[in-house]
Design a protein around this motif. Structure first.
Motif, PDB file in Angstrom:
ATOM      1  N   PHE A 162      15.765  -6.619  -1.301  1.00 30.85           N
ATOM      2  CA  PHE A 162      14.318  -6.498  -1.121  1.00 30.85           C
ATOM      3  C   PHE A 162      13.664  -7.556  -1.997  1.00 30.85           C
ATOM      4  N   THR A 163      13.375  -8.695  -1.393  1.00 30.95           N
ATOM      5  CA  THR A 163      12.877  -9.842  -2.146  1.00 30.95           C
ATOM      6  C   THR A 163      11.357  -9.806  -2.260  1.00 30.95           C
ATOM      7  N   TYR A 164      10.848 -10.652  -3.143  1.00 35.31           N
ATOM      8  CA  TYR A 164       9.394 -10.784  -3.273  1.00 35.31           C
ATOM      9  C   TYR A 164       8.795 -11.325  -1.978  1.00 35.31           C
ATOM     10  N   GLN A 165       9.597 -12.096  -1.242  1.00 37.52           N
ATOM     11  CA  GLN A 165       9.152 -12.634   0.040  1.00 37.52           C
ATOM     12  C   GLN A 165       8.852 -11.507   1.024  1.00 37.52           C
ATOM     13  N   VAL A 166       9.782 -10.546   1.121  1.00 40.25           N
ATOM     14  CA  VAL A 166       9.591  -9.401   2.009  1.00 40.25           C
ATOM     15  C   VAL A 166       8.433  -8.529   1.520  1.00 40.25           C
ATOM     16  N   LEU A 167       8.346  -8.337   0.212  1.00 39.34           N
ATOM     17  CA  LEU A 167       7.274  -7.523  -0.364  1.00 39.34           C
ATOM     18  C   LEU A 167       5.907  -8.117  -0.055  1.00 39.34           C
ATOM     19  N   ALA A 168       5.755  -9.408  -0.287  1.00 34.32           N
ATOM     20  CA  ALA A 168       4.461 -10.066  -0.064  1.00 34.32           C
ATOM     21  C   ALA A 168       4.081 -10.038   1.415  1.00 34.32           C
ATOM     22  N   GLY A 169       5.028 -10.392   2.279  1.00 30.25           N
ATOM     23  CA  GLY A 169       4.750 -10.390   3.709  1.00 30.25           C
ATOM     24  C   GLY A 169       4.470  -8.997   4.231  1.00 30.25           C
ATOM     25  N   GLY A 170       5.238  -8.019   3.743  1.00 33.88           N
ATOM     26  CA  GLY A 170       5.046  -6.638   4.166  1.00 33.88           C
ATOM     27  C   GLY A 170       3.690  -6.089   3.760  1.00 33.88           C
ATOM     28  N   LEU A 171       3.261  -6.405   2.560  1.00 32.43           N
ATOM     29  CA  LEU A 171       1.954  -5.946   2.087  1.00 32.43           C
ATOM     30  C   LEU A 171       0.825  -6.549   2.922  1.00 32.43           C
ATOM     31  N   LEU A 172       0.982  -7.810   3.317  1.00 32.71           N
ATOM     32  CA  LEU A 172      -0.038  -8.446   4.153  1.00 32.71           C
ATOM     33  C   LEU A 172      -0.116  -7.775   5.530  1.00 32.71           C
ATOM     34  N   ILE A 173       1.052  -7.449   6.117  1.00 32.51           N
ATOM     35  CA  ILE A 173       1.066  -6.802   7.421  1.00 32.51           C
ATOM     36  C   ILE A 173       0.464  -5.400   7.338  1.00 32.51           C
ATOM     37  N   ILE A 174       0.842  -4.643   6.289  1.00 31.35           N
ATOM     38  CA  ILE A 174       0.283  -3.299   6.117  1.00 31.35           C
ATOM     39  C   ILE A 174      -1.220  -3.373   5.893  1.00 31.35           C
ATOM     40  N   SER A 175      -1.668  -4.344   5.105  1.00 30.14           N
ATOM     41  CA  SER A 175      -3.109  -4.524   4.883  1.00 30.14           C
ATOM     42  C   SER A 175      -3.823  -4.831   6.194  1.00 30.14           C
ATOM     43  N   ALA A 176      -3.194  -5.663   7.020  1.00 30.98           N
ATOM     44  CA  ALA A 176      -3.778  -6.008   8.314  1.00 30.98           C
ATOM     45  C   ALA A 176      -3.883  -4.782   9.216  1.00 30.98           C
ATOM     46  N   MET A 177      -2.833  -3.955   9.235  1.00 26.14           N
ATOM     47  CA  MET A 177      -2.847  -2.740  10.027  1.00 26.14           C
ATOM     48  C   MET A 177      -3.942  -1.794   9.546  1.00 26.14           C
ATOM     49  N   PHE A 178      -4.095  -1.717   8.239  1.00 24.52           N
ATOM     50  CA  PHE A 178      -5.112  -0.844   7.635  1.00 24.52           C
ATOM     51  C   PHE A 178      -6.511  -1.314   8.015  1.00 24.52           C
ATOM     52  N   ILE A 179      -6.736  -2.610   7.880  1.00 23.87           N
ATOM     53  CA  ILE A 179      -8.047  -3.183   8.218  1.00 23.87           C
ATOM     54  C   ILE A 179      -8.376  -2.952   9.690  1.00 23.87           C
ATOM     55  N   SER A 180      -7.379  -3.071  10.558  1.00 24.80           N
ATOM     56  CA  SER A 180      -7.616  -2.938  11.996  1.00 24.80           C
ATOM     57  C   SER A 180      -8.003  -1.530  12.404  1.00 24.80           C
ATOM     58  N   GLU A 181      -7.639  -0.521  11.600  1.00 25.04           N
ATOM     59  CA  GLU A 181      -7.881   0.860  11.983  1.00 25.04           C
ATOM     60  C   GLU A 181      -9.047   1.524  11.257  1.00 25.04           C
ATOM     61  N   ILE A 182      -9.552   0.904  10.187  1.00 26.11           N
ATOM     62  CA  ILE A 182     -10.662   1.499   9.444  1.00 26.11           C
ATOM     63  C   ILE A 182     -11.984   1.208  10.150  1.00 26.11           C
ATOM     64  N   ASN A 183     -12.811   2.216  10.237  1.00 23.97           N
ATOM     65  CA  ASN A 183     -14.132   2.051  10.842  1.00 23.97           C
ATOM     66  C   ASN A 183     -15.131   1.704   9.739  1.00 23.97           C
ATOM     67  N   PHE A 184     -15.368   0.395   9.560  1.00 22.53           N
ATOM     68  CA  PHE A 184     -16.247  -0.047   8.479  1.00 22.53           C
ATOM     69  C   PHE A 184     -17.721   0.243   8.772  1.00 22.53           C
ATOM     70  N   LYS A 185     -18.057   0.489  10.023  1.00 22.58           N
ATOM     71  CA  LYS A 185     -19.451   0.719  10.391  1.00 22.58           C
ATOM     72  C   LYS A 185     -19.850   2.188  10.270  1.00 22.58           C
ATOM     73  N   LYS A 186     -18.870   3.021   9.992  1.00 23.35           N
ATOM     74  CA  LYS A 186     -19.156   4.460   9.924  1.00 23.35           C
ATOM     75  C   LYS A 186     -20.073   4.775   8.755  1.00 23.35           C
ATOM     76  N   ASN A 187     -21.144   5.509   9.016  1.00 24.75           N
ATOM     77  CA  ASN A 187     -22.091   5.861   7.962  1.00 24.75           C
ATOM     78  C   ASN A 187     -21.504   6.921   7.054  1.00 24.75           C
ATOM     79  N   PRO A 188     -21.678   6.767   5.741  1.00 27.14           N
ATOM     80  CA  PRO A 188     -21.173   7.792   4.823  1.00 27.14           C
ATOM     81  C   PRO A 188     -21.917   9.105   5.037  1.00 27.14           C
ATOM     82  N   SER A 189     -21.248  10.214   4.825  1.00 24.71           N
ATOM     83  CA  SER A 189     -21.881  11.514   5.008  1.00 24.71           C
ATOM     84  C   SER A 189     -22.933  11.757   3.950  1.00 24.71           C
ATOM     85  N   LYS A 190     -24.017  12.378   4.359  1.00 24.18           N
ATOM     86  CA  LYS A 190     -25.123  12.621   3.426  1.00 24.18           C
ATOM     87  C   LYS A 190     -24.947  13.970   2.772  1.00 24.18           C
TER      88      LYS A 190
END
Length: 290
Positions: free
Chosen positions: A261-289
């Motif tokens: 498990f190299t730093y190469q795999v770690l860095a690339g994996g974190l970028l892919i997971i971050s991308a997946m996370f960004i793609s699924e989060i609804n940034f426009k959702k209004n916070p609950s009052k």
């Protein structure tokens, strides 16, 4: 405990089974035919689901058969490509690259159904491509053949998810899931019959253990929970649980197979997971009052 919380926990457990199954599959297929392995996997999963949900078999109709074929073709293609690819690449590479299907789904929606792609998807795709480059590109611009097959499998799984989403309104998904397992088993049987490496009763270490793990917790359990859980969880939450799959796969690959498990795999994996996370989060959702 509310049902939505229960199914969320079950889905996370299922993604753990998915992730760990990469290791069992890699050991199980060894140098033999991946089609024989997949045939037993899908056949056992089908029988398990048919046994548990026996009463729902009477709900099978012509429409169920049609749906099974339409969602079965991309699932079979994705699974076969992934399993063959695992013979030539590492578990961590396979898991992270397969995760790209989360990003491919909105892009394919745009190409097929002309649905607008949000800006966050473009950002996520750029991050994911950088992550993919870091993980799989070695010695210049060359790709491992196994990694190429896994990229292709991600497209298969993305088409599968699109087809499942198209028929997600069906009231009783379990009969279609049972037939789906049988369809994939039959497809793998046909492929195995034309594979000279096919051995129907392998006597190799790990084959049957791998088949049972891949068939029962990683396939029968996960597909049942995935389809029933959609009634209680939004697509966003379901997709976010998939972030756990490459994490569990990598941990299993390191501790069970002793993969590096190299730093190469770690860095690339974190970028892919971050991308997946960004793609699924609804940034426009209004916070609950309050």
């Amino acid at each position: 405990m509310q049902k939505k919380h229960l199914y969320l926990l079950l889905l996370i457990a299922g993604t753990a089974f998915w992730g760990i199954s990469f290791t069992f599959v890699k050991v199980g297929i060894g140098a033999g035919s991946p089609f024989v392995f997949l045939f037993y996997k899908f056949l056992i999963a089908a029988f398990c689901l048919a046994f548990v949900f026996f009463r729902q078999l009477k709900l099978i109709s012509v429409k169920t058969l049609k749906i099974t074929f339409l969602i079965g073709v991309p699932l079979l293609a994705g699974t076969v490509l992934q399993t063959i690819g695992l013979q030539y690449t590492t578990v961590s590479n396979a898991a992270f690259i397969t995760g790209l299907d989360v990003l491919l789904i909105p892009i394919l929606k745009f190409l097929i159904y002309k649905k607008k792609i949000e800006n966050k998807i473009w950002i996520a795709c750029i991050l994911a491509l950088i992550g993919l480059y870091i993980i799989v590109v070695k010695d210049g611009l060359s790709l491992n053949s196994g990694d190429v097959l896994i990229v292709a499998c991600a497209f298969g799984f993305a088409f599968y998810v699109l087809q499942v989403g198209k028929y997600a309104t069906e009231e009783n998904p379990i009969p279609a899931v049972i037939l789906l397992m049988l369809f994939c088993a039959f497809g793998c049987l046909i492929l195995a019959l034309f594979d000279e490496a096919s051995v129907w009763l392998p006597n190799t270490n790990g084959f049957w253990r791998g088949v049972l793990f891949a068939a029962i917790p990683a396939t029968a359990f996960m597909y049942a929970v995935q389809n029933v859980g959609r009634r209680y969880l939004g697509e966003e939450k379901v997709a976010l649980t998939y972030l756990f799959e490459p994490v569990f796969a990598t941990i299993a690959g390191v501790f069970i197979l002793g993969e590096d498990f190299t730093y190469q795999v770690l860095a690339g994996g974190l970028l892919i997971i971050s991308a997946m996370f960004i793609s699924e989060i609804n940034f426009k959702k209004n916070p609950s009052k309050n």
